[in-house]
Motif scaffolding. Structure first.
Motif, mmCIF file in Angstrom:
data_model
loop_
_atom_site.group_PDB
_atom_site.id
_atom_site.type_symbol
_atom_site.label_atom_id
_atom_site.label_comp_id
_atom_site.label_asym_id
_atom_site.label_seq_id
_atom_site.Cartn_x
_atom_site.Cartn_y
_atom_site.Cartn_z
ATOM 1 N N GLU A 268 0.820 -1.219 0.000
ATOM 2 C CA GLU A 268 0.000 0.000 0.000
ATOM 3 C C GLU A 268 0.850 1.264 0.000
ATOM 4 N N LYS A 269 2.183 1.116 0.144
ATOM 5 C CA LYS A 269 3.059 2.295 0.120
ATOM 6 C C LYS A 269 3.453 2.656 -1.317
ATOM 7 N N ILE A 270 3.146 1.762 -2.254
ATOM 8 C CA ILE A 270 3.563 1.994 -3.654
ATOM 9 C C ILE A 270 2.457 2.729 -4.403
ATOM 10 N N ARG A 271 2.862 3.808 -5.117
ATOM 11 C CA ARG A 271 1.905 4.580 -5.909
ATOM 12 C C ARG A 271 2.015 4.111 -7.356
ATOM 13 N N MET A 272 0.850 3.879 -7.964
ATOM 14 C CA MET A 272 0.847 3.353 -9.333
ATOM 15 C C MET A 272 0.173 4.362 -10.253
ATOM 16 N N THR A 273 0.837 4.727 -11.348
ATOM 17 C CA THR A 273 0.263 5.660 -12.331
ATOM 18 C C THR A 273 0.526 5.095 -13.723
ATOM 19 N N THR A 285 13.014 8.918 -3.674
ATOM 20 C CA THR A 285 11.944 8.075 -4.215
ATOM 21 C C THR A 285 12.552 6.912 -4.995
ATOM 22 N N CYS A 286 11.958 5.717 -4.811
ATOM 23 C CA CYS A 286 12.333 4.574 -5.630
ATOM 24 C C CYS A 286 11.304 4.447 -6.747
ATOM 25 N N ALA A 287 11.714 3.951 -7.880
ATOM 26 C CA ALA A 287 10.791 3.883 -9.017
ATOM 27 C C ALA A 287 11.021 2.608 -9.811
ATOM 28 N N ALA A 288 9.952 2.137 -10.472
ATOM 29 C CA ALA A 288 10.050 0.993 -11.364
ATOM 30 C C ALA A 288 8.978 1.140 -12.434
ATOM 31 N N VAL A 289 9.163 0.437 -13.543
ATOM 32 C CA VAL A 289 8.174 0.435 -14.613
ATOM 33 C C VAL A 289 7.854 -1.019 -14.905
ATOM 34 N N GLY A 290 6.580 -1.316 -15.219
ATOM 35 C CA GLY A 290 6.240 -2.704 -15.486
ATOM 36 C C GLY A 290 4.861 -2.868 -16.096
ATOM 37 N N THR A 291 4.391 -4.113 -16.119
ATOM 38 C CA THR A 291 3.107 -4.457 -16.741
ATOM 39 C C THR A 291 2.229 -5.161 -15.709
ATOM 40 N N ILE A 292 0.960 -4.766 -15.637
ATOM 41 C CA ILE A 292 0.032 -5.419 -14.695
ATOM 42 C C ILE A 292 -0.290 -6.821 -15.213
ATOM 43 N N ARG A 293 0.029 -7.825 -14.409
ATOM 44 C CA ARG A 293 -0.208 -9.220 -14.816
ATOM 45 C C ARG A 293 -1.471 -9.792 -14.192
ATOM 46 N N ASP A 313 8.578 -9.448 -9.597
ATOM 47 C CA ASP A 313 7.189 -8.989 -9.419
ATOM 48 C C ASP A 313 7.079 -8.080 -8.208
ATOM 49 N N LEU A 314 6.129 -7.141 -8.252
ATOM 50 C CA LEU A 314 5.768 -6.348 -7.078
ATOM 51 C C LEU A 314 4.260 -6.409 -6.915
ATOM 52 N N THR A 315 3.804 -6.616 -5.683
ATOM 53 C CA THR A 315 2.376 -6.516 -5.380
ATOM 54 C C THR A 315 2.101 -5.080 -4.965
ATOM 55 N N VAL A 316 1.027 -4.516 -5.522
ATOM 56 C CA VAL A 316 0.674 -3.130 -5.242
ATOM 57 C C VAL A 316 -0.792 -3.106 -4.812
ATOM 58 N N VAL A 317 -1.103 -2.404 -3.728
ATOM 59 C CA VAL A 317 -2.508 -2.268 -3.318
ATOM 60 C C VAL A 317 -2.904 -0.809 -3.441
ATOM 61 N N GLN A 318 -3.996 -0.546 -4.154
ATOM 62 C CA GLN A 318 -4.488 0.823 -4.333
ATOM 63 C C GLN A 318 -5.927 0.878 -3.850
ATOM 64 N N GLN A 319 -6.265 1.975 -3.180
ATOM 65 C CA GLN A 319 -7.670 2.162 -2.776
ATOM 66 C C GLN A 319 -8.516 2.428 -4.011
ATOM 67 N N ASN A 320 -9.753 1.928 -3.981
ATOM 68 C CA ASN A 320 -10.660 2.157 -5.109
ATOM 69 C C ASN A 320 -11.404 3.473 -4.894
ATOM 70 N N LEU A 321 -10.700 4.589 -5.051
ATOM 71 C CA LEU A 321 -11.325 5.868 -4.728
ATOM 72 C C LEU A 321 -12.417 6.222 -5.731
ATOM 73 N N ASP A 322 -12.071 6.279 -7.010
ATOM 74 C CA ASP A 322 -13.076 6.615 -8.033
ATOM 75 C C ASP A 322 -13.334 5.448 -8.974
ATOM 76 N N ALA A 323 -12.434 4.451 -8.929
ATOM 77 C CA ALA A 323 -12.461 3.420 -9.957
ATOM 78 C C ALA A 323 -13.692 2.524 -9.854
ATOM 79 N N ALA A 324 -14.304 2.216 -11.005
ATOM 80 C CA ALA A 324 -15.389 1.228 -11.059
ATOM 81 C C ALA A 324 -14.756 -0.155 -11.182
ATOM 82 N N PRO A 325 -15.452 -1.212 -10.684
ATOM 83 C CA PRO A 325 -14.865 -2.559 -10.739
ATOM 84 C C PRO A 325 -14.426 -2.944 -12.147
ATOM 85 N N GLY A 326 -15.184 -2.509 -13.178
ATOM 86 C CA GLY A 326 -14.852 -2.853 -14.567
ATOM 87 C C GLY A 326 -13.512 -2.272 -14.966
ATOM 88 N N ASP A 327 -13.261 -0.992 -14.592
ATOM 89 C CA ASP A 327 -11.981 -0.331 -14.930
ATOM 90 C C ASP A 327 -10.826 -1.092 -14.302
#
Ligand code: ATP
Length: 355
Positions: A268-273, A285-293, A313-327
């Motif tokens: 949950e500390k990792i920000r994904m954009t 800041t640490c940074a990485a680039v990758g593909t959602i599997r 691999d990195l596991t990333v947890v993001q809150q579903n603030l605005d996102a719809a389940p489909g997105d």
């Protein structure tokens, strides 16, 4: 509870305690101090030695080696009934033929406390566990949560100095269990008795405890306040057992953090954009680039498995603030940039690998 106060009385002290069953080192060289009035949890997976520790404190087991003190007195050779300790078991162990009042008063009857005083103290206990007026019910006429409260009242009526609780909420469903966690903590604060609580449920231990000891294979890996255990896990085992962690070592750690040592990073500390949208890198800041599997939708949040370019691999947890389940679910295959503060990288001791 202020656990920083170094002048507090020590309730339970283990010094190099071992309990072996043949070849099995159930408890292996444990040293530990629990302070008076603490809510202290023994947390660990099945078979890690928690119950054996509790039974050693109660006197149902004798140590193979080492010293156990209760409020300064060596108790290794003192039988259970002469220790100022009581136990609440997971199966409650209520007497089915006795009503609630007699179950609670049992310890007082054994000590030949007069009937009038017994009644007063039973009523106090029923108030404490929020079961007023239930004294004449039979255990079979109570819900699981109510039975658990009766077991607690029965264990507290003699005012033991230490109360031992062995997975006491294990038989309850999740919602009731969460309610009882809050209630148990509030009862402990009211009575001020030292509680030592065994659980394999990390959330339960973090919610209720002043401090937690994390057990693994008969040893303690870390002792600390819940936030300390979660935010600063000392070993890869703790990082993996308490919450979820990315555990990095070797080449992946070198590429992501600049050092090949063993690290943990909370998802949950990792920000994904989206790739290319992130700010330019800076030394903090640490940074990485990758593909959602992989994407697991969890309601309030979503867990993503990101394959980092160059491997790993990195596991990333993001809150579903605005996102719809489909997105969220449709994000599989997307290219993303990951950033996290360097200060959240936790260097671990021990070998790589999760529990
Ligand atoms: P659980 O959460 O499943 O109760 P635990 O962490 O409380 O596990 P213990 O019950 O303390 O673990 O057991 C630690 C180890 O000691 C296990 O390998 C267990 O099989 C072993 N053990 C415990 N009691 C005995 C016994 N009386 N005889 C032989 N082995 C035992």
């Amino acid at each position: 509870m202020n656990t920083m106060n170094t002048h507090r009385e020590v309730a339970v002290q283990f010094t190099n305690v071992c309990r072996y069953f043949g070849d099995v080192k159930a408890v292996d060289q444990i040293s530990l101090e629990v302070y008076d009035g603490e809510f202290f949890s023994l947390l660990g997976p099945s078979g890690s030695g928690k119950t054996t520790c509790l039974r050693l404190i109660a006197g149902f087991e004798m140590p193979t080696a080492g010293s156990i003190r209760l409020y300064g007195t060596e108790v290794s050779t003192i039988p259970p009934y002469d220790r100022d300790v009581n136990t609440v078991f997971q199966d409650y162990a209520l007497f089915p033929h006795m009503d609630v009042g007699d179950n609670i008063a049992y310890g007082l009857m054994i000590r030949k406390v007069p009937k009038k005083e017994r009644e007063v103290r039973v009523n106090e206990m029923l108030e404490l566990v929020r079961l007023p007026g239930m004294a004449r019910r039979k255990p079979s006429q109570l819900s699981g949560g109510q039975r658990q409260r009766v077991a607690l009242a029965r264990a507290l009526i003699n005012h033991p100095r230490v109360l031992l609780l062995d997975e006491p909420l294990g038989a309850l469903d999740l919602k009731l269990r969460q309610e009882m966690q809050i209630e148990l903590k509030s009862i402990q604060e009211k009575v001020g008795i030292t509680f030592i609580f065994v659980t394999h449920d990390q959330e339960e231990a973090l919610t209720m405890s002043d401090r937690v000891a994390v057990f693994n294979r008969g040893k303690i890996e870390q002792v600390g306040a819940p936030a300390e255990i979660y935010e600063r896990p000392a070993t890869s085992f703790v990082a993996g057992f308490v919450g979820t962690s990315n555990i990095l070592s070797g080449d992946l750690a070198q590429r992501l953090t600049g050092s090949p040592d063993l690290f943990s990073i909370r998802p949950e500390k990792i920000r994904m954009t989206p790739e290319g949208s992130g700010a330019s890198p800076d030394p903090d800041t640490c940074a990485a680039v990758g593909t959602i599997r992989d994407v697991i939708y969890l309601g309030v949040s979503t867990r993503y498995l990101v394959e980092v370019d160059g491997g790993g691999d990195l596991t990333v947890v993001q809150q579903n603030l605005d996102a719809a389940p489909g997105d969220v679910v449709g994000a599989r295959g997307s290219r993303v940039a990951l950033t996290w503060p360097r200060s959240t990288n936790r260097r671990l001791s021990g070998q790589g690998g999760t529990p």
